[in-house]
Write a protein that holds these residues in place. Structure first.
Motif, mmCIF file in Angstrom:
data_model
loop_
_atom_site.group_PDB
_atom_site.id
_atom_site.type_symbol
_atom_site.label_atom_id
_atom_site.label_comp_id
_atom_site.label_asym_id
_atom_site.label_seq_id
_atom_site.Cartn_x
_atom_site.Cartn_y
_atom_site.Cartn_z
ATOM 1 N N LYS A 186 0.821 -1.209 0.000
ATOM 2 C CA LYS A 186 0.000 0.000 0.000
ATOM 3 C C LYS A 186 0.861 1.267 0.000
ATOM 4 O O LYS A 186 0.356 2.355 -0.236
ATOM 5 C CB LYS A 186 -0.996 0.002 1.153
ATOM 6 C CG LYS A 186 -0.432 -0.038 2.548
ATOM 7 C CD LYS A 186 -1.609 -0.010 3.553
ATOM 8 C CE LYS A 186 -1.166 -0.278 4.972
ATOM 9 N NZ LYS A 186 -2.295 -0.504 5.870
ATOM 10 N N ASN A 187 2.156 1.108 0.260
ATOM 11 C CA ASN A 187 3.042 2.274 0.278
ATOM 12 C C ASN A 187 4.464 1.875 -0.050
ATOM 13 O O ASN A 187 4.900 0.789 0.329
ATOM 14 C CB ASN A 187 3.064 2.887 1.690
ATOM 15 C CG ASN A 187 2.280 4.178 1.772
ATOM 16 O OD1 ASN A 187 2.269 4.968 0.840
ATOM 17 N ND2 ASN A 187 1.625 4.402 2.903
ATOM 18 N N GLU A 188 5.181 2.746 -0.720
ATOM 19 C CA GLU A 188 6.633 2.599 -0.840
ATOM 20 C C GLU A 188 7.246 3.667 0.046
ATOM 21 O O GLU A 188 6.924 4.856 -0.068
ATOM 22 C CB GLU A 188 7.090 2.779 -2.288
ATOM 23 C CG GLU A 188 6.652 1.622 -3.160
ATOM 24 C CD GLU A 188 7.614 1.343 -4.309
ATOM 25 O OE1 GLU A 188 8.834 1.400 -4.107
ATOM 26 O OE2 GLU A 188 7.111 1.053 -5.404
ATOM 27 N N LEU A 189 8.113 3.234 0.938
ATOM 28 C CA LEU A 189 8.717 4.124 1.930
ATOM 29 C C LEU A 189 10.233 4.127 1.759
ATOM 30 O O LEU A 189 10.797 3.229 1.131
ATOM 31 C CB LEU A 189 8.371 3.651 3.351
ATOM 32 C CG LEU A 189 6.894 3.392 3.657
ATOM 33 C CD1 LEU A 189 6.734 2.780 5.042
ATOM 34 C CD2 LEU A 189 6.086 4.689 3.561
ATOM 35 N N ALA A 190 10.877 5.114 2.343
ATOM 36 C CA ALA A 190 12.341 5.114 2.372
ATOM 37 C C ALA A 190 12.815 5.778 3.652
ATOM 38 O O ALA A 190 12.168 6.699 4.171
ATOM 39 C CB ALA A 190 12.909 5.840 1.162
ATOM 40 N N VAL A 191 13.936 5.263 4.153
ATOM 41 C CA VAL A 191 14.598 5.872 5.319
ATOM 42 C C VAL A 191 16.059 6.090 4.954
ATOM 43 O O VAL A 191 16.719 5.184 4.444
ATOM 44 C CB VAL A 191 14.509 4.968 6.571
ATOM 45 C CG1 VAL A 191 15.318 5.568 7.728
ATOM 46 C CG2 VAL A 191 13.059 4.770 6.995
ATOM 47 N N ILE A 192 16.534 7.288 5.211
ATOM 48 C CA ILE A 192 17.959 7.570 4.999
ATOM 49 C C ILE A 192 18.676 7.443 6.341
ATOM 50 O O ILE A 192 18.297 8.083 7.322
ATOM 51 C CB ILE A 192 18.144 8.959 4.372
ATOM 52 C CG1 ILE A 192 17.731 8.877 2.899
ATOM 53 C CG2 ILE A 192 19.577 9.449 4.516
ATOM 54 C CD1 ILE A 192 17.844 10.133 2.125
ATOM 55 N N VAL A 193 19.681 6.562 6.348
ATOM 56 C CA VAL A 193 20.508 6.338 7.542
ATOM 57 C C VAL A 193 21.889 6.909 7.250
ATOM 58 O O VAL A 193 22.413 6.726 6.146
ATOM 59 C CB VAL A 193 20.668 4.829 7.841
ATOM 60 C CG1 VAL A 193 21.363 4.612 9.176
ATOM 61 C CG2 VAL A 193 19.336 4.110 7.816
ATOM 62 N N VAL A 194 22.475 7.584 8.229
ATOM 63 C CA VAL A 194 23.821 8.144 8.050
ATOM 64 C C VAL A 194 24.707 7.652 9.180
ATOM 65 O O VAL A 194 24.303 7.672 10.340
ATOM 66 C CB VAL A 194 23.794 9.689 8.046
ATOM 67 C CG1 VAL A 194 25.109 10.239 7.512
ATOM 68 C CG2 VAL A 194 22.621 10.217 7.231
ATOM 69 N N ARG A 195 25.915 7.198 8.821
ATOM 70 C CA ARG A 195 26.846 6.656 9.819
ATOM 71 C C ARG A 195 28.243 7.191 9.517
ATOM 72 O O ARG A 195 28.656 7.262 8.369
ATOM 73 C CB ARG A 195 26.833 5.123 9.690
ATOM 74 C CG ARG A 195 27.785 4.359 10.578
ATOM 75 C CD ARG A 195 27.733 2.871 10.222
ATOM 76 N NE ARG A 195 26.397 2.325 10.447
ATOM 77 C CZ ARG A 195 26.000 1.801 11.615
ATOM 78 N NH1 ARG A 195 26.834 1.718 12.622
ATOM 79 N NH2 ARG A 195 24.778 1.346 11.743
ATOM 80 N N ASN A 196 28.958 7.582 10.563
ATOM 81 C CA ASN A 196 30.350 7.987 10.350
ATOM 82 C C ASN A 196 31.304 6.925 10.918
ATOM 83 O O ASN A 196 30.860 6.023 11.651
ATOM 84 C CB ASN A 196 30.616 9.395 10.910
ATOM 85 C CG ASN A 196 30.562 9.483 12.430
ATOM 86 O OD1 ASN A 196 30.619 8.466 13.129
ATOM 87 N ND2 ASN A 196 30.462 10.691 12.956
ATOM 88 N N PRO A 197 32.600 6.968 10.579
ATOM 89 C CA PRO A 197 33.521 5.913 11.024
ATOM 90 C C PRO A 197 33.625 5.775 12.549
ATOM 91 O O PRO A 197 33.946 4.698 13.047
ATOM 92 C CB PRO A 197 34.871 6.337 10.424
ATOM 93 C CG PRO A 197 34.497 7.159 9.224
ATOM 94 C CD PRO A 197 33.253 7.888 9.631
ATOM 95 N N SER A 198 33.322 6.836 13.286
ATOM 96 C CA SER A 198 33.361 6.746 14.752
ATOM 97 C C SER A 198 32.156 6.013 15.329
ATOM 98 O O SER A 198 32.090 5.761 16.523
ATOM 99 C CB SER A 198 33.425 8.152 15.375
ATOM 100 O OG SER A 198 34.626 8.771 15.019
ATOM 101 N N GLY A 199 31.168 5.716 14.452
ATOM 102 C CA GLY A 199 30.010 4.943 14.911
ATOM 103 C C GLY A 199 28.789 5.774 15.249
ATOM 104 O O GLY A 199 27.771 5.243 15.698
ATOM 105 N N GLN A 200 28.842 7.088 15.040
ATOM 106 C CA GLN A 200 27.638 7.907 15.257
ATOM 107 C C GLN A 200 26.651 7.616 14.125
ATOM 108 O O GLN A 200 27.035 7.540 12.952
ATOM 109 C CB GLN A 200 27.993 9.399 15.274
ATOM 110 C CG GLN A 200 26.809 10.281 15.690
ATOM 111 C CD GLN A 200 27.071 11.781 15.524
ATOM 112 O OE1 GLN A 200 28.151 12.205 15.111
ATOM 113 N NE2 GLN A 200 26.062 12.573 15.819
ATOM 114 N N VAL A 201 25.387 7.411 14.466
ATOM 115 C CA VAL A 201 24.359 7.062 13.475
ATOM 116 C C VAL A 201 23.135 7.949 13.672
ATOM 117 O O VAL A 201 22.695 8.158 14.802
ATOM 118 C CB VAL A 201 23.896 5.584 13.631
ATOM 119 C CG1 VAL A 201 22.917 5.208 12.525
ATOM 120 C CG2 VAL A 201 25.078 4.649 13.601
#
Length: 384
Positions: A186-201
């Motif tokens: 019923k829906n197409e969704l998207a989530v943008i995830v961002v991660r840096n090498p230090s592990g912050q997300v």
């Protein structure tokens, strides 16, 4: 390391519109950039410090380019991964890492990765050649309808076809492919995830995507998605799991289906800034392009919250038009409230080619959606 107004060099493989929008941010921070792209007309050419024309799939070209930069990133997945692996071995920082790109570059490998890591995805079969599918159907191994996808080099709806009968297989290239069970969603969704090498997300709010029925391309991206909070939480959780298991660095767009009974299935991912995050340039505190630069340079990540509701409309070449591009009625949309066009700098249009996008921001999502429709009906990407 001092990245700003210094000798530091950031390399970008690919010189299309995503790279061009990334360069808005590197210019803001005065970071020295080098771009490699096969086209001498690449949109990035006017915005980077150094531009090199060359084949992204050629080992020597990519390797020699990478040796001259401190950090190497991408704006397209179809690149020579052996060269990236060699560069990593020699101490060049490559983000996203080549291992992540190996998983993603081939759609069959990507799907097997989801299965191996208990990430929900549509059932599928893998074929060495499209011609094998017919046997599988006659032996009862496959049922109509299904979605045919070539495993390599597909983009923007290319290399994907809904197959409802044997006739639909005619004319498809005889290549390695997957046949995926068609999901009534019923829906197409998207989530943008961002991660840096230090592990912050960090993650951006869930967006919903409305597709063009014929071109198999996104027509509208709507943020925030008009879905139940529990569904949004589930989508967010799955996207975080995908990013963690893939050990991805930078921006990762996770595209998903919301099924009729509110299950979330991962469709596919893109390891770079993505169409589903373009709204963030006008609507978010930190847009996806700045966030990608922050992530790959291991800087603190910015605030992903939206200041205002945002809708993005893709500008694609009109059917029946090929040649020098004209943006018809662009003055009309500039009169509308909260409307910002982004023109990618491609001089030649052709049917369904991505030529730009328009962002519509408003405190009221319903009002933004109405204006988005007006924009869609008004501006036309035609040829002279």
């Amino acid at each position: 390391m001092n990245y700003f107004s210094s000798d530091f060099k950031l390399g970008i493989l690919g010189g299309g519109q995503l790279g061009k929008m990334m360069l808005y941010e590197t210019r803001k921070f005065d970071i020295h950039t080098k771009v490699l792209d096969p086209s001498k007309e690449a949109p990035c050419k006017i915005s980077c410090n150094e531009f090199q024309q060359g084949d992204l799939m050629d080992y020597d070209t990519v390797y020699n380019f990478g040796k001259k930069v401190d950090v190497l990133t991408i704006e397209i997945e179809n690149i020579n991964l052996d060269a990236l692996e060699q560069l990593e071995e020699e101490g060049i920082k490559v983000y996203p890492p080549s291992q992540t790109l190996r998983t993603i570059q081939n759609k069959a490998t990507q799907k097997l990765f989801y299965v191996d890591h208990d990430i929900p995805t549509a059932a599928f079969s893998r074929f060495a050649h499209t011609s094998e599918i017919e046997d599988s159907i006659s032996n009862g191994g496959m049922e109509f309808p299904f979605v045919w996808k070539c495993t390599k080099f597909g983009y923007d709806g290319q290399g994907v076809k809904v197959v409802r009968s044997l006739k639909d297989l005619d004319g498809l290239p005889n290549v390695e492919c997957i046949a995926e069970k068609m999901i009534p969603f019923k829906n197409e969704l998207a989530v943008i995830v961002v991660r840096n090498p230090s592990g912050q997300v960090v993650t951006y709010p869930v967006v919903e995507m409305e597709f063009h029925p014929e071109a198999n391309q996104v027509e509208y991206v709507i943020c925030p998605a008009r879905i139940d909070e529990k569904v949004a939480e589930k989508a967010n959780k799955i996207a975080l799991k995908v990013s963690e298991k893939m050990k991805h660095i930078g921006v990762l767009a996770v595209e998903m289906f919301q099924t009729k009974d509110d299950q979330i299935l991962v469709n596919e991912v893109a390891p770079r800034p993505h169409n589903s995050g373009h709204y963030s340039i006008e609507a978010s505190y930190t847009n996806q392009f700045e966030q990608h630069i922050r992530a790959i340079l291991d800087l603190p990540l910015g605030n992903t919250a939206s200041k205002v509701a945002g809708i993005m409309v893709n500008l694609v070449g009109a059917e029946g038009h090929t040649g020098n591009v004209v943006y018809d009625n662009i003055e009309e949309i500039l009169k509308m409230e909260g409307v910002t066009p982004h023109i990618y700098g491609k001089k030649q249009t052709r049917p369904f080619r991505k030529m730009g996008h328009v962002t519509i921001v408003n405190n009221d999502i319903a009002k933004a959606r109405k204006i988005a429709e007006q924009v869609k009906e008004t501006i036309k990407v035609i040829s002279e």
